[in-house]
Design an enzyme around this catalytic site. Structure first.
Site, mmCIF file in Angstrom:
data_model
loop_
_atom_site.group_PDB
_atom_site.id
_atom_site.type_symbol
_atom_site.label_atom_id
_atom_site.label_comp_id
_atom_site.label_asym_id
_atom_site.label_seq_id
_atom_site.Cartn_x
_atom_site.Cartn_y
_atom_site.Cartn_z
ATOM 1 N N GLY A 44 2.158 13.199 -0.321
ATOM 2 C CA GLY A 44 3.401 12.479 -0.574
ATOM 3 C C GLY A 44 3.462 12.108 -2.043
ATOM 4 N N GLN A 49 5.859 7.995 -9.664
ATOM 5 C CA GLN A 49 4.530 8.570 -9.903
ATOM 6 C C GLN A 49 4.539 9.697 -10.933
ATOM 7 O OE1 GLN A 49 3.562 8.907 -5.469
ATOM 8 N NE2 GLN A 49 1.578 8.502 -6.386
ATOM 9 N N CYS A 87 -4.093 7.035 -2.723
ATOM 10 C CA CYS A 87 -2.910 7.256 -3.550
ATOM 11 C C CYS A 87 -3.298 8.045 -4.794
ATOM 12 C CB CYS A 87 -2.312 5.910 -3.946
ATOM 13 S SG CYS A 87 -0.831 6.056 -4.953
ATOM 14 N N LEU A 88 -2.488 9.049 -5.120
ATOM 15 C CA LEU A 88 -2.735 9.852 -6.322
ATOM 16 C C LEU A 88 -2.721 8.988 -7.577
ATOM 17 C CD1 LEU A 88 -0.375 12.828 -5.425
ATOM 18 C CD2 LEU A 88 -2.877 12.829 -5.301
ATOM 19 N N HIS A 135 4.212 4.056 2.643
ATOM 20 C CA HIS A 135 3.522 4.138 1.349
ATOM 21 C C HIS A 135 4.499 4.564 0.248
ATOM 22 C CE1 HIS A 135 -0.209 5.294 -1.073
ATOM 23 N NE2 HIS A 135 0.767 5.899 -1.742
ATOM 24 N N GLU A 136 5.292 5.606 0.523
ATOM 25 C CA GLU A 136 6.195 6.137 -0.512
ATOM 26 C C GLU A 136 7.353 5.167 -0.787
ATOM 27 O OE1 GLU A 136 4.959 8.410 -2.148
ATOM 28 O OE2 GLU A 136 3.486 9.091 -0.680
ATOM 29 N N HIS A 139 6.260 2.547 -3.127
ATOM 30 C CA HIS A 139 6.275 2.994 -4.534
ATOM 31 C C HIS A 139 7.642 2.725 -5.173
ATOM 32 C CE1 HIS A 139 2.483 4.879 -5.509
ATOM 33 N NE2 HIS A 139 2.503 5.664 -4.449
#
Ligand SMILES: [Zn+2]
Length: 162
Positions: A44, A49, A87-88, A135-136, A139
């Site tokens: 995702g 990001q 998370c990236l 999660h997204e 963000h």
């Protein structure tokens, strides 16, 4: 290829702006987001990001793939579920791979929003897909999964970040 922004970058803490133009630039952005996500084996990715403070995310998890623009979540099943989440944008400073922690989320959610052509989308999710949507969407509100952790667990993750 767009770089993935990491914790400490203010764009990750800035609430993203709604998308208003469903044009070629938006379609290009979504393609770039998928490319950036797949390049690092992500499941995702949200606009901030890659440094784009717009309310859009892409996902490819549990055999479900897509994008949602201007998402909003409603809770279908408030039962808490705790599982590993990473998370990236929250990497280990040495290995550069995502840091994981047991993160509490809501078991079932429905996301509503728009697709790249401005058509309404509505997706009901449980399990890992529901976790991903939460999660997204976080963000896009300037939140990271570490904000959802108990204090000690958050500190343990943050100690390992760049
Ligand atoms: Zn993330």
């Amino acid at each position: 290829m767009r770089d993935i922004r990491t914790i400490g970058d203010p764009v990750l803490r800035t609430p993203a702006e709604p998308v208003t133009d469903f044009d070629r630039d938006l379609r290009r952005l979504i393609d770039e987001m998928f490319a950036a996500m797949y390049a690092v084996d992500g499941v995702g990715l949200a606009g901030p990001q890659i440094g784009v403070s717009r309310r859009v995310f892409v996902y490819d998890i549990a055999r479900r793939k897509g994008h949602v623009i201007n998402p909003s979540l409603t809770v279908d099943d408030p039962e808490p579920m705790v599982d590993d989440e990473g998370c990236l944008s929250v990497p280990d400073r040495e290995t550069r791979t995502p840091l994981y922690a047991k993160t509490p989320r809501t078991s079932g959610v429905t996301v509503t929003g728009l697709d790249r052509l401005g058509r309404p989308v509505r997706i009901k999710a449980r399990g890992s897909l529901a976790r991903c949507f939460q999660h997204e969407t976080d963000h896009l509100d300037g939140m990271l999964y570490v904000d959802r952790l108990p204090k000690d667990a958050a500190r343990a993750v943050l100690l390992k970040t760049p």
